[in-house]
Design an enzyme around this catalytic site. Sequence first.
Site, mmCIF file in Angstrom:
data_model
loop_
_atom_site.group_PDB
_atom_site.id
_atom_site.type_symbol
_atom_site.label_atom_id
_atom_site.label_comp_id
_atom_site.label_asym_id
_atom_site.label_seq_id
_atom_site.Cartn_x
_atom_site.Cartn_y
_atom_site.Cartn_z
ATOM 1 N N GLY A 45 0.821 -1.224 0.000
ATOM 2 C CA GLY A 45 0.000 0.000 0.000
ATOM 3 C C GLY A 45 0.847 1.262 0.000
ATOM 4 N N GLY A 186 1.846 25.994 -1.023
ATOM 5 C CA GLY A 186 0.510 26.080 -1.638
ATOM 6 C C GLY A 186 0.370 25.129 -2.803
ATOM 7 N N GLY A 187 0.882 23.894 -2.628
ATOM 8 C CA GLY A 187 0.759 22.864 -3.663
ATOM 9 C C GLY A 187 -0.371 21.913 -3.314
ATOM 10 N N ILE A 189 -0.573 19.219 -1.331
ATOM 11 C CA ILE A 189 -0.832 18.838 0.062
ATOM 12 C C ILE A 189 -1.292 20.040 0.880
ATOM 13 C CG2 ILE A 189 0.243 17.966 2.189
ATOM 14 C CD1 ILE A 189 1.939 16.108 0.453
ATOM 15 N N GLY A 271 6.882 19.863 -0.928
ATOM 16 C CA GLY A 271 7.318 18.903 -1.934
ATOM 17 C C GLY A 271 7.829 17.616 -1.311
ATOM 18 N N ARG A 272 8.125 16.647 -2.173
ATOM 19 C CA ARG A 272 8.637 15.356 -1.711
ATOM 20 C C ARG A 272 9.912 15.010 -2.456
ATOM 21 N NH1 ARG A 272 5.198 12.249 1.351
ATOM 22 N NH2 ARG A 272 5.903 10.236 0.549
ATOM 23 N N ALA A 320 0.301 8.297 -7.733
ATOM 24 C CA ALA A 320 0.125 6.854 -7.549
ATOM 25 C C ALA A 320 -0.224 6.141 -8.857
ATOM 26 C CB ALA A 320 -0.962 6.609 -6.507
ATOM 27 N N HIS A 444 -27.933 13.648 -19.766
ATOM 28 C CA HIS A 444 -28.387 14.943 -19.273
ATOM 29 C C HIS A 444 -29.254 14.738 -18.042
ATOM 30 C CE1 HIS A 444 -29.754 19.088 -19.376
ATOM 31 N NE2 HIS A 444 -30.993 18.651 -19.193
HETATM 32 P P1 FAD Z 1 5.408 4.620 -2.014
HETATM 33 O O1 FAD Z 1 3.929 4.581 -2.000
HETATM 34 O O2 FAD Z 1 6.097 5.744 -1.336
HETATM 35 O O3 FAD Z 1 5.887 3.244 -1.380
HETATM 36 C C1 FAD Z 1 7.229 2.988 -1.146
HETATM 37 C C2 FAD Z 1 7.338 1.850 -0.147
HETATM 38 O O4 FAD Z 1 8.692 1.422 -0.131
HETATM 39 C C3 FAD Z 1 6.972 2.222 1.265
HETATM 40 O O5 FAD Z 1 6.108 1.257 1.807
HETATM 41 C C4 FAD Z 1 8.323 2.226 1.997
HETATM 42 O O6 FAD Z 1 8.216 1.856 3.349
HETATM 43 C C5 FAD Z 1 9.079 1.173 1.208
HETATM 44 N N1 FAD Z 1 10.541 1.300 1.254
HETATM 45 C C6 FAD Z 1 11.312 2.398 1.047
HETATM 46 N N2 FAD Z 1 12.619 2.081 1.107
HETATM 47 C C7 FAD Z 1 12.689 0.749 1.344
HETATM 48 C C8 FAD Z 1 13.748 -0.178 1.504
HETATM 49 N N3 FAD Z 1 15.033 0.186 1.395
HETATM 50 N N4 FAD Z 1 13.436 -1.465 1.755
HETATM 51 C C9 FAD Z 1 12.160 -1.867 1.850
HETATM 52 N N5 FAD Z 1 11.104 -1.036 1.704
HETATM 53 C C10 FAD Z 1 11.370 0.248 1.450
HETATM 54 N N6 FAD Z 1 -1.032 10.491 -5.498
HETATM 55 C C11 FAD Z 1 -2.121 10.387 -6.274
HETATM 56 O O7 FAD Z 1 -2.016 9.900 -7.411
HETATM 57 N N7 FAD Z 1 -3.350 10.793 -5.839
HETATM 58 C C12 FAD Z 1 -3.519 11.334 -4.607
HETATM 59 O O8 FAD Z 1 -4.642 11.699 -4.238
HETATM 60 C C13 FAD Z 1 -2.393 11.479 -3.781
HETATM 61 N N8 FAD Z 1 -2.515 12.026 -2.551
HETATM 62 C C14 FAD Z 1 -1.410 12.105 -1.753
HETATM 63 C C15 FAD Z 1 -1.561 12.670 -0.486
HETATM 64 C C16 FAD Z 1 -0.468 12.797 0.336
HETATM 65 C C17 FAD Z 1 -0.640 13.412 1.708
HETATM 66 C C18 FAD Z 1 0.808 12.295 -0.092
HETATM 67 C C19 FAD Z 1 1.995 12.375 0.827
HETATM 68 C C20 FAD Z 1 0.961 11.739 -1.339
HETATM 69 C C21 FAD Z 1 -0.144 11.645 -2.183
HETATM 70 N N9 FAD Z 1 -0.032 11.103 -3.463
HETATM 71 C C22 FAD Z 1 -1.137 11.020 -4.265
HETATM 72 C C23 FAD Z 1 1.248 10.593 -3.977
HETATM 73 C C24 FAD Z 1 1.297 9.053 -3.857
HETATM 74 O O9 FAD Z 1 1.153 8.695 -2.508
HETATM 75 C C25 FAD Z 1 2.620 8.554 -4.397
HETATM 76 O O10 FAD Z 1 2.806 9.025 -5.725
HETATM 77 C C26 FAD Z 1 2.660 7.037 -4.417
HETATM 78 O O11 FAD Z 1 2.453 6.495 -3.130
HETATM 79 C C27 FAD Z 1 4.006 6.557 -4.967
HETATM 80 O O12 FAD Z 1 4.037 5.171 -4.977
HETATM 81 P P2 FAD Z 1 5.430 4.367 -4.941
HETATM 82 O O13 FAD Z 1 5.054 2.940 -5.140
HETATM 83 O O14 FAD Z 1 6.387 4.994 -5.860
HETATM 84 O O15 FAD Z 1 6.015 4.585 -3.475
HETATM 85 P P1 NAD Z 2 3.975 20.347 -4.317
HETATM 86 O O1 NAD Z 2 5.165 20.296 -5.162
HETATM 87 O O2 NAD Z 2 2.650 20.025 -4.882
HETATM 88 O O3 NAD Z 2 3.828 21.805 -3.683
HETATM 89 C C1 NAD Z 2 4.835 22.370 -2.907
HETATM 90 C C2 NAD Z 2 4.554 23.855 -2.836
HETATM 91 O O4 NAD Z 2 5.405 24.408 -1.861
HETATM 92 C C3 NAD Z 2 4.846 24.576 -4.155
HETATM 93 O O5 NAD Z 2 3.781 25.436 -4.445
HETATM 94 C C4 NAD Z 2 6.152 25.325 -3.867
HETATM 95 O O6 NAD Z 2 6.276 26.508 -4.599
HETATM 96 C C5 NAD Z 2 5.979 25.587 -2.386
HETATM 97 N N1 NAD Z 2 7.230 25.800 -1.657
HETATM 98 C C6 NAD Z 2 8.418 25.171 -1.841
HETATM 99 N N2 NAD Z 2 9.319 25.613 -0.943
HETATM 100 C C7 NAD Z 2 8.684 26.533 -0.174
HETATM 101 C C8 NAD Z 2 9.068 27.329 0.931
HETATM 102 N N3 NAD Z 2 10.300 27.264 1.427
HETATM 103 N N4 NAD Z 2 8.156 28.159 1.472
HETATM 104 C C9 NAD Z 2 6.886 28.229 0.977
HETATM 105 N N5 NAD Z 2 6.459 27.491 -0.073
HETATM 106 C C10 NAD Z 2 7.345 26.651 -0.631
HETATM 107 O O7 NAD Z 2 4.323 19.424 -3.066
HETATM 108 P P2 NAD Z 2 3.412 18.851 -1.896
HETATM 109 O O8 NAD Z 2 2.162 19.625 -1.758
HETATM 110 O O9 NAD Z 2 4.311 18.708 -0.730
HETATM 111 O O10 NAD Z 2 3.058 17.413 -2.433
HETATM 112 C C11 NAD Z 2 4.119 16.518 -2.794
HETATM 113 C C12 NAD Z 2 3.721 15.660 -3.943
HETATM 114 O O11 NAD Z 2 2.832 14.634 -3.511
HETATM 115 C C13 NAD Z 2 2.959 16.392 -5.041
HETATM 116 O O12 NAD Z 2 3.823 17.063 -5.928
HETATM 117 C C14 NAD Z 2 2.258 15.256 -5.714
HETATM 118 O O13 NAD Z 2 3.162 14.621 -6.587
HETATM 119 C C15 NAD Z 2 1.936 14.329 -4.556
HETATM 120 N N6 NAD Z 2 0.542 14.558 -4.101
HETATM 121 C C16 NAD Z 2 -0.469 14.344 -4.990
HETATM 122 C C17 NAD Z 2 -1.771 14.561 -4.600
HETATM 123 C C18 NAD Z 2 -2.882 14.319 -5.581
HETATM 124 O O14 NAD Z 2 -2.625 13.659 -6.593
HETATM 125 N N7 NAD Z 2 -4.081 14.820 -5.353
HETATM 126 C C19 NAD Z 2 -2.065 14.992 -3.322
HETATM 127 C C20 NAD Z 2 -1.013 15.207 -2.444
HETATM 128 C C21 NAD Z 2 0.292 14.969 -2.846
#
Ligand code: FAD
Ligand code: NAD
Length: 465
Positions: A45, A186-187, A189, A271-272, A320, A444
Amino acid sequence: MVMGDLVREVDVAVVGGGPGGYSAAFRCADLGLEAVVVDAGKRLGGACLYEGCIPSKALLHVAEVIALAQSAKEFGVDFGDPRVSLDPLRKWIAERVVGKLSKGVAFVAKKKGVDIVGGRAVFEDSRSLRVEGDEPQKIRFKHAVIATGSLPSPLPGVTARSERVMDSTAALALADVPERLLVIGGGYIGLELGQVYAALGSQVTLVEMLDGLLPGVDRDLLQPLARRSEDLFEKIHLSTEVTDLRDTGSAIEATLGSETRTFDRVLVAVGRKAQSAGLGLETTRVRSDPRGIIAVDDRCRTDDPHIYAVGDVTGEPMLAHRAMRQGKVAAEVIAGRPAAFDNVVVPAVVFTDPEVAWCGLTEEEAQRAGRAVKIAKFQWAASGRAATLGRSDGLTKLVVDPASGRVLGVGIVGPGAGELIAEGALAVEAALTAEDVALTIHTHPTLSETLMEAAESFLIEAGHR
Ligand code: FAD
Ligand code: NAD
């Protein structure tokens, strides 16, 4: 057991059990390859299920219910003021939402014969890795898929060690509903979780470093969301940086530009970053850039012929559904199939109120590239369905190739945009024309008609109708 006692031989070792990793492992199993997933949490997950997409969307649903109940007053239905109890809310998310899905994905793994090993994987060379943790062992593989995801980026230059300063994972844990919440970023999250906390009762102040929210997103689409966020939030500071955070013991003092303000909690959402450190990549031929991003080609191959990478660890867009598609591509390539990540679009959705969704070419990208396009817009003020929902603030926008009429990009803002964008993604991916969309009967009254109407307006302007 002593590390190294157990040596396991598999076709495919998948490192990381998130959407990228489990999709790769499941597809491998479907194609007759023995796959094992090594995950630090011994569960499938990843960030998506436990600290990302799913819990955040559950909370956004709660925010939507609160907003709908409040807006019902307009047509004479008064539910009173909401009273939010955090314990049942946390329990609902943990058990009925995340827990249920977690069991479901574990069941699928069992059915497909995919084993999950708990622990951190570290590569020892291009054909083997060791697992550190509760289930220490060595795994020899023919191929490996790195799917280790990403982690929240820290706020540069500010190190406030305080439990009041939260990343998205801590914010989703919902320890309390702070009276005053500062959201930095303001992204995706910042806006999604900022709206959640605002709905639950926090006074939210949002600080964005750049001069607009959701940088890179079409400004026409952003406007309704920016207006709604201005209503929901106490204040939005653009072009502002937070230079200091100080825990006073009872609150956080934050320096925003030239002013100092006090908050009960802070959410850092700037950001991430790719999670590839400590993986032992130096023992392989896999290379990552200074940000830790692993380079892959369109078949998800790294520089090491035995090792593939998918998902967030391979960089933007960190979504994801992209990770899942890449996982399937990697598995198919490993199985010798002619697969490639050759998708035209990776659609994106910000699940705020209103939702913002887009795919393919944007108007700004076309302008920057000097590419001639026609823009077709349909304002939801003219949509019957939007009127019945009391939500006429939406917009559907098509970016069309003027010569061929092909739909190159779609942007939608409004409630339900996240579902509607699927039609846009299909139109762009399948190279449909505006005429195809306009001549398809849409039910519709629905918001999906706005796509048909936008396509029709292109045809009328182009003199085709
Ligand atoms: P991850 O889901 O990060 O999974 C990586 C896994 O690898 C984890 O379980 C970790 O524990 C494991 N791992 C790491 N290193 C090791 C290691 N060395 N050995 C063993 N295990 C390890 N995306 C969307 O598309 N829609 C959304 O609505 C959305 N909302 C989000 C909301 C938030 C708050 C956040 C933080 C992210 C959101 N995302 C969303 C982004 C989405 O979660 C990620 O893009 C997605 O989870 C990436 O999948 P992944 O398989 O690359 O890695
Ligand atoms: P983001 O890249 O979406 O937004 C980060 C924001 O922070 C940007 O607007 C950037 O200009 C700003 N920023 C950067 N440094 C700053 C600073 N020092 N002070 C003030 N503002 C600053 O990143 P996030 O919101 O952290 O989300 C991370 C990633 O997770 C997203 O890019 C996306 O890939 C994924 N995510 C996706 C969803 C979805 O699909 N609905 C939801 C949540 C997260």
